[in-house]
Design a protein around this motif. Structure first.
Motif, PDB file in Angstrom:
ATOM      1  N   THR A 298      -0.170  -2.906  -7.586  1.00  0.00           N
ATOM      2  CA  THR A 298       1.178  -2.330  -7.581  1.00  0.00           C
ATOM      3  C   THR A 298       2.033  -2.947  -8.675  1.00  0.00           C
TER       4      THR A 298
ATOM      5  N   ASP B  68      -5.688  -6.118   3.348  1.00  0.00           N
ATOM      6  CA  ASP B  68      -5.112  -5.183   2.383  1.00  0.00           C
ATOM      7  C   ASP B  68      -6.203  -4.442   1.622  1.00  0.00           C
TER       8      ASP B  68
ATOM      9  N   ARG C 285      -8.238   4.069   2.094  1.00  0.00           N
ATOM     10  CA  ARG C 285      -7.273   5.103   1.686  1.00  0.00           C
ATOM     11  C   ARG C 285      -7.674   5.802   0.394  1.00  0.00           C
ATOM     12  N   TYR C 286      -8.223   5.052  -0.553  1.00  0.00           N
ATOM     13  CA  TYR C 286      -8.495   5.632  -1.870  1.00  0.00           C
ATOM     14  C   TYR C 286      -9.963   5.991  -2.101  1.00  0.00           C
TER      15      TYR C 286
ATOM     16  N   GLN D  51      -7.711  -1.660   3.825  1.00  0.00           N
ATOM     17  CA  GLN D  51      -6.804  -0.515   3.885  1.00  0.00           C
ATOM     18  C   GLN D  51      -6.816   0.260   2.568  1.00  0.00           C
ATOM     19  N   LEU D  52      -6.839  -0.484   1.459  1.00  0.00           N
ATOM     20  CA  LEU D  52      -6.876   0.140   0.130  1.00  0.00           C
ATOM     21  C   LEU D  52      -8.146   0.955  -0.053  1.00  0.00           C
TER      22      LEU D  52
ATOM     23  N   THR E 285       0.651   4.098  -2.838  1.00  0.00           N
ATOM     24  CA  THR E 285       0.346   5.510  -2.565  1.00  0.00           C
ATOM     25  C   THR E 285       1.454   6.428  -3.054  1.00  0.00           C
TER      26      THR E 285
ATOM     27  N   THR F  74      -3.869  -5.507  -3.533  1.00  0.00           N
ATOM     28  CA  THR F  74      -2.976  -4.347  -3.511  1.00  0.00           C
ATOM     29  C   THR F  74      -1.644  -4.665  -4.177  1.00  0.00           C
TER      30      THR F  74
ATOM     31  N   LEU G 224       0.827  -1.199   0.000  1.00  0.00           N
ATOM     32  CA  LEU G 224       0.000   0.000   0.000  1.00  0.00           C
ATOM     33  C   LEU G 224       0.866   1.256   0.000  1.00  0.00           C
TER      34      LEU G 224
END
Length: 224
Positions: free
Chosen positions: A146, A36, A43-44, A39-40, A8, A142, A4
Motif C-alpha cells: 500500500t 495480512d 483476496r487477490y 487475507q491478501l 483494494t 500489505t 487491505l
C-alpha cells in the motif's frame, strides 16, 4: 480502515475470495504465516501489482512463483552462501529471511521471520538485484504494498516509473516457459531427509512433500 481495504480501493481485486486451505499450506512450509498475507492472497490470488511486484502465492502458476515451491529455499541457500563467504553484504541472518515475492527487475521481497512464532510482527526486506543495497520496512507485506503503490514509501531499488500509471493488479496466467534451475542444485534423497529429520526431532509425513522448513534445516546441517 485496514491496509487491505486501502489496497483494494487502490487496486481492484480480480474476483471472489479464493478460500485457501491455510492449514495445509502452513504444514507444507513448516511455519505459520502472517494474517495480512493470508487475507491478501485470498483476496487477490496469484499475480503482480503494476506489472512489476509479483507476490508468491500457494496457487502460483509455476513452481517459480509458488510460495510452497522450491524458490524460497533456493534463494535462502544463495543468501547463506553470500553471507558465509562475504560475497555480498546481507544485513540479516539468512536463516530468518523467507522470500515472499519478486520484481520484474530481479529483486526479492522477504519476510524477516523474527520472532518465528509471531508472524504478524514480521518485517519486510528488499534486496538489490545487481548490487549491495537492502531496504527494510517495519510493517506487514500489505502495508508495504500500500505504501509503495500510493507513493508514501520510496524503495531505492524500485524505478521511479513504477507509479507512472495508475495502480493495478494483473492476475497470473499459466505459462509454458520455465527459467532454468540453479546450477548449484543437488540431488535430493527424500528418504535420507526423512530419516535425518526424525532423528533430530522433526515431524515429517511418511510420503509426499517434505515441509520446506525441514528441507532447509537438513540443507544447513549437511551443507558441504
Amino acid at each position: 480502515m485496514t491496509d487491505l481495504t486501502t489496497l483494494t480501493e487502490l487496486c481492484t481485486p480480480p474476483g471472489q475470495t479464493l478460500g485457501i486451505g491455510w492449514g495445509t499450506v502452513e504444514a507444507a512450509l513448516g511455519m505459520p504465516l502472517p494474517r495480512d498475507y493470508k487475507q491478501l492472497a485470498d483476496r487477490y490470488g496469484p499475480g503482480s501489482f503494476n506489472d512489476y511486484l509479483g507476490i508468491f502465492h500457494p496457487h502460483g502458476v509455476t513452481e517459480y512463483v509458488s510460495l510452497t515451491g522450491p524458490m524460497p529455499g533456493r534463494i535462502r541457500t544463495r543468501l547463506r552462501k553470500d553471507y558465509d563467504q562475504g560475497t555480498h553484504p546481507v544485513p540479516h541472518d539468512p536463516d530468518t529471511l523467507f522470500a515472499c515475492g519478486a520484481t520484474d527487475n530481479g529483486e526479492y521481497l522477504f519476510w524477516i521471520t523474527d520472532p518465528a512464532t509471531d508472524p504478524d510482527r514480521w518485517r519486510i526486506a528488499v534486496n538489490e538485484a545487481r548490487g549491495p543495497r537492502w531496504y527494510t520496512y517495519d510493517g506487514t507485506l500489505t502495508a508495504f504494498l500500500t505504501g509503495v503503490l500510493t507513493g508514501q514509501k520510496r524503495v531505492p531499488q524500485f524505478p521511479p516509473s513504477l507509479l507512472d500509471a495508475p495502480a493495478c493488479f494483473t492476475p497470473s496466467r499459466p505459462t509454458l516457459v520455465k527459467p532454468p534451475p540453479p546450477t548449484d542444485a543437488r540431488p535430493v534423497d527424500t528418504a535420507a531427509i526423512r530419516s535425518w529429520a526424525r532423528a533430530h526431532g522433526y515431524t515429517v509425513p511418511p510420503r509426499g512433500r517434505i515441509p520446506i522448513g525441514v528441507r532447509e534445516a537438513w540443507e544447513r546441517a549437511t551443507r558441504r
